[in-house]
Scaffold this active site. Sequence first.
Site, short mmCIF file in Angstrom:
data_model
loop_
_atom_site.label_atom_id
_atom_site.label_comp_id
_atom_site.label_asym_id
_atom_site.label_seq_id
_atom_site.Cartn_x
_atom_site.Cartn_y
_atom_site.Cartn_z
N GLY A 107 17.70 36.93 -46.56
CA GLY A 107 18.28 38.22 -46.24
C GLY A 107 19.80 38.20 -46.33
NE ARG B 12 14.16 29.51 -46.95
CZ ARG B 12 15.16 29.68 -46.07
NH1 ARG B 12 14.89 29.70 -44.79
NH2 ARG B 12 16.38 29.88 -46.47
CG ASP C 283 11.19 31.77 -41.35
OD1 ASP C 283 10.36 31.70 -40.43
OD2 ASP C 283 12.34 32.21 -41.18
CG ASN C 284 14.34 28.90 -39.84
OD1 ASN C 284 14.72 29.51 -40.83
ND2 ASN C 284 14.47 29.38 -38.61
P1 AMP Z 1 16.93 33.15 -39.34
O1 AMP Z 1 16.62 33.47 -37.94
O2 AMP Z 1 18.40 32.99 -39.64
O3 AMP Z 1 16.12 32.03 -39.88
O4 AMP Z 1 16.53 34.45 -40.19
C1 AMP Z 1 15.22 34.94 -40.29
C2 AMP Z 1 15.17 35.93 -41.43
O5 AMP Z 1 16.06 37.01 -41.21
C3 AMP Z 1 15.54 35.34 -42.78
O6 AMP Z 1 14.77 35.99 -43.74
C4 AMP Z 1 17.00 35.69 -42.90
O7 AMP Z 1 17.43 35.72 -44.24
C5 AMP Z 1 17.03 37.07 -42.25
N1 AMP Z 1 18.31 37.38 -41.65
C6 AMP Z 1 18.88 36.83 -40.56
N2 AMP Z 1 20.05 37.39 -40.27
C7 AMP Z 1 20.27 38.35 -41.20
C8 AMP Z 1 21.31 39.29 -41.44
N3 AMP Z 1 22.38 39.37 -40.67
N4 AMP Z 1 21.15 40.14 -42.50
C9 AMP Z 1 20.07 40.08 -43.27
N5 AMP Z 1 19.06 39.23 -43.09
C10 AMP Z 1 19.14 38.36 -42.08
MG MG Z 2 16.01 31.08 -41.57
#
Ligand code: AMP
Ligand code: MG
Length: 484
Positions: free
Chosen positions: A83, A173, A244-245
């Site tokens: 994202g 992933r 996903d992480n």
């Molecule tokens: P994360 O918690 O960082 O692993 O993010 C989980 C999902 O949300 C992933 O698909 C990220 O790319 C997306 N994501 C997290 N923060 C943002 C943001 N500020 N804008 C767009 N997508 C985000």
């Molecule tokens: Mg992530």
Amino acid sequence: MQFKQDFFTQLPEFYSQVYPQGISNPQWLAWSDAAAQLIGLTQPTDELLLGLSGNAAIDGATYYAQVYSGHQFGGYTPRLGDGRSIILGEATGPNGAWDVALKGGGPTPYSRHGDGRAVMRSAVREFLVSEALHHLHVPTTRALAVIGSDMPVWRESQETAAITVRLARSHIRFGHFEYFCHSERGRADKLIQLLNFTISQHYPHLSCDAAGYKAWFLQVVQDTAKMIAHWQAVGFAHGVMNTDNMSILGDSFDFGPFAFLDTFQEDFICNHSDPEGRYAFGQQPGVGLWNLQCLAQALSPVIPSDDLIAAINQYQDALVQTYLQLMRSKLGLTTFDKSTAEQDKQDLDLIGQFTVMMEKNQLDYAQTWRQFGKLDPTSQHTAMRDDFIDISQFDTWYKAYQLRLGDVADIAAWQTERNSVNPKYILRNYLAQEAIIAVEEGNLAPLQRLQQVLSQPFAEQIEHEELAKRPPDWGQGLIMSCSS
Ligand code: AMP
Ligand code: MG
């Protein structure tokens, strides 16, 4: 930066092409020489700053965001994706190629309701932890740089946008496989395509057939187990172990509200959004298994379940063996006739008793281990003894430890070895916090100092002694917000 032909782009259904949107007044907040070397860079130049901040195109870069899905806190989210991370392609270096990604590079088709940005504090934390884990010998993705800006971003309050330039051997992933199994129903053909791509890119010794798939999945299980064993040994809580992480290569990946343990606490929770402790420190080995089971389920249309189950059954043993190896080394228990099941159990008990005592006495995890570098294991008297309230319990443990340790011929060499595996400096949350506050005030010196010290975590570095201290009251057991 030299990019090779990016093979991922041969899989058109797996990504979208997207260009980063520049940030205003970009500036280097951090730069890692060690990471730069991996892709043949030497210096943070103005031209690179423009390119990596998304303000100018980089020659040879492909620019794409991947689609994936994942289990987040136990629930399945059918469509996620990068994202806010835009992959430039594979940059070549002296020892192979590394994906270069701009985390916080702007919105992508997978941003959902997000702004595609990262805030400075989270970009700095990701940078610091990637490099810190690497220097602690924990498998991890790397970070080349942090680029700050004056572009406003809204979270709980107004902050500024920043970009972490991440280097990863792969951005695949667990969630990629889940996407093509669950969200794109009936796409076994796509699963096979992804599997063949993954194997040919990252496991060139394996074949793209049933035997290769079986061996590959076992490797994923073992690599994941090893990574988590390292986390448990070094006292690292990832905080958001969603599928996903989880990198398919077993590299620590996608950092958010992580923490290194200060005082040892098995049920330590570092993520503000995890009140039930799903991802508490002591839960990580179990969550690794759960995540692998999700991956196995996603692979079940293309790999026979017997093969998947046989590999999953190896997880615990792989984790325990790596953990034992790391913990024996921390304790100095490196000599024994043979690693038998009985010896393993005895050593696990000895290690477990020690961490239980640490928890009971609220001892600092890193500092306690570091004391083994000063210990004369042949002596009955140890300075460490004074740290334990229940002295007789410590004495009983210490006696058993000495018995197990046996003769130590060269004590100085033994101590030096302990210092080479028990870090003096870890990325304590309060240190990261102090560095971030200084960056907010326009002072990069504390961040640079912290980065420098953490690049040699096992060295004494007397002049930086204060960075090895336990946290002040305000910095104890910091629980970080998930917002980033
Ligand atoms: P994360 O918690 O960082 O692993 O993010 C989980 C999902 O949300 C992933 O698909 C990220 O790319 C997306 N994501 C997290 N923060 C943002 C943001 N500020 N804008 C767009 N997508 C985000
Ligand atoms: Mg992530």
